[in-house]
Design a protein around this motif. Structure first.
Motif, PDB file in Angstrom:
ATOM      1  N   GLY A  58       0.777  -1.229   0.000  1.00 27.12           N
ATOM      2  CA  GLY A  58       0.000   0.000   0.000  1.00 27.12           C
ATOM      3  C   GLY A  58       0.808   1.278   0.000  1.00 27.12           C
ATOM      4  O   GLY A  58       0.249   2.365   0.002  1.00 27.12           O
ATOM      5  N   ARG A  59       2.129   1.171   0.000  1.00 30.57           N
ATOM      6  CA  ARG A  59       2.986   2.371  -0.021  1.00 30.57           C
ATOM      7  C   ARG A  59       2.971   3.012  -1.401  1.00 30.57           C
ATOM      8  O   ARG A  59       2.759   2.347  -2.401  1.00 30.57           O
ATOM      9  CB  ARG A  59       4.412   2.009   0.372  1.00 30.57           C
ATOM     10  CG  ARG A  59       4.531   1.568   1.821  1.00 30.57           C
ATOM     11  CD  ARG A  59       5.943   1.100   2.141  1.00 30.57           C
ATOM     12  NE  ARG A  59       6.924   2.133   1.974  1.00 30.57           N
ATOM     13  CZ  ARG A  59       7.331   2.984   2.926  1.00 30.57           C
ATOM     14  NH1 ARG A  59       6.810   2.903   4.127  1.00 30.57           N
ATOM     15  NH2 ARG A  59       8.251   3.900   2.685  1.00 30.57           N
ATOM     16  N   TYR A  60       3.210   4.303  -1.431  1.00 29.58           N
ATOM     17  CA  TYR A  60       3.283   5.039  -2.686  1.00 29.58           C
ATOM     18  C   TYR A  60       4.732   5.081  -3.167  1.00 29.58           C
ATOM     19  O   TYR A  60       5.652   5.291  -2.366  1.00 29.58           O
ATOM     20  CB  TYR A  60       2.749   6.459  -2.515  1.00 29.58           C
ATOM     21  CG  TYR A  60       1.263   6.500  -2.281  1.00 29.58           C
ATOM     22  CD1 TYR A  60       0.380   6.610  -3.349  1.00 29.58           C
ATOM     23  CD2 TYR A  60       0.741   6.401  -0.996  1.00 29.58           C
ATOM     24  CE1 TYR A  60      -0.990   6.637  -3.144  1.00 29.58           C
ATOM     25  CE2 TYR A  60      -0.628   6.421  -0.776  1.00 29.58           C
ATOM     26  CZ  TYR A  60      -1.482   6.541  -1.853  1.00 29.58           C
ATOM     27  OH  TYR A  60      -2.831   6.562  -1.646  1.00 29.58           O
ATOM     28  N   ILE A  61       4.916   4.910  -4.462  1.00 30.18           N
ATOM     29  CA  ILE A  61       6.237   4.952  -5.082  1.00 30.18           C
ATOM     30  C   ILE A  61       6.225   6.090  -6.098  1.00 30.18           C
ATOM     31  O   ILE A  61       5.286   6.221  -6.885  1.00 30.18           O
ATOM     32  CB  ILE A  61       6.563   3.620  -5.787  1.00 30.18           C
ATOM     33  CG1 ILE A  61       6.530   2.471  -4.782  1.00 30.18           C
ATOM     34  CG2 ILE A  61       7.922   3.693  -6.478  1.00 30.18           C
ATOM     35  CD1 ILE A  61       6.508   1.114  -5.422  1.00 30.18           C
ATOM     36  N   VAL A  62       7.281   6.905  -6.082  1.00 33.93           N
ATOM     37  CA  VAL A  62       7.387   8.043  -6.987  1.00 33.93           C
ATOM     38  C   VAL A  62       8.686   7.920  -7.775  1.00 33.93           C
ATOM     39  O   VAL A  62       9.752   7.719  -7.195  1.00 33.93           O
ATOM     40  CB  VAL A  62       7.391   9.388  -6.216  1.00 33.93           C
ATOM     41  CG1 VAL A  62       7.457  10.567  -7.179  1.00 33.93           C
ATOM     42  CG2 VAL A  62       6.180   9.496  -5.312  1.00 33.93           C
TER      43      VAL A  62
END
Length: 139
Positions: free
Chosen positions: A18-22
């Motif tokens: 569920g973590r966001y990756i940029v």
């Protein structure tokens, strides 16, 4: 020297944790993440500012930003512009003092020394005031 850059960031949410990756398509060295979208974008902003600072410092070619609407992205990803505030990051990272020779009339130097004035401090403050009239602001 540019004061701001804007690069498109591609943001995905990891389906497992569920973590966001940029990531930045033009700058593949930068990969940031966060528990929340805000954390991920904040980390990405700081990372791109630091990365561009060192690219400038070592005279590396900074790529042109892609058109955000023309990016090929994974199905669940979104693209957002991220602004790199180079003025702010230079203030933060480039704190080394340098010497600058200034010629003054002798009488002015003597009078300043008589009053124990700090010439370096006065010059710094005067430069900040003058540059403020050009739109540069210090915190």
């Amino acid at each position: 020297m540019k004061m701001k850059y804007v690069f498109p960031a591609v943001i995905e949410r990891n389906k497992i944790n569920g973590r966001y990756i940029v990531v930045f398509p033009e700058l593949p060295e930068i990969v940031e993440h966060g528990e929340t979208l805000e954390d991920a974008l904040s980390s990405a902003k700081r990372a791109i500012e630091v990365h561009l600072f060192f690219m400038e410092k070592y005279n590396e070619q900074i790529p042109e930003a892609s058109d955000i609407l023309s990016l090929a992205m994974p199905e669940d990803a979104v693209a957002l512009p991220v602004e790199a505030d180079m003025f702010r990051i230079r203030q933060s990272l480039d704190t080394k003092s340098v010497s600058k020779t200034v010629k003054l009339p002798k009488w002015l130097r003597d009078l300043g020394e008589e009053y124990n004035l700090n010439f370096s401090q006065i010059l710094r403050e005067a430069l900040r005031l003058e540059l403020g009239s050009y739109g540069y602001f210090w915190e």
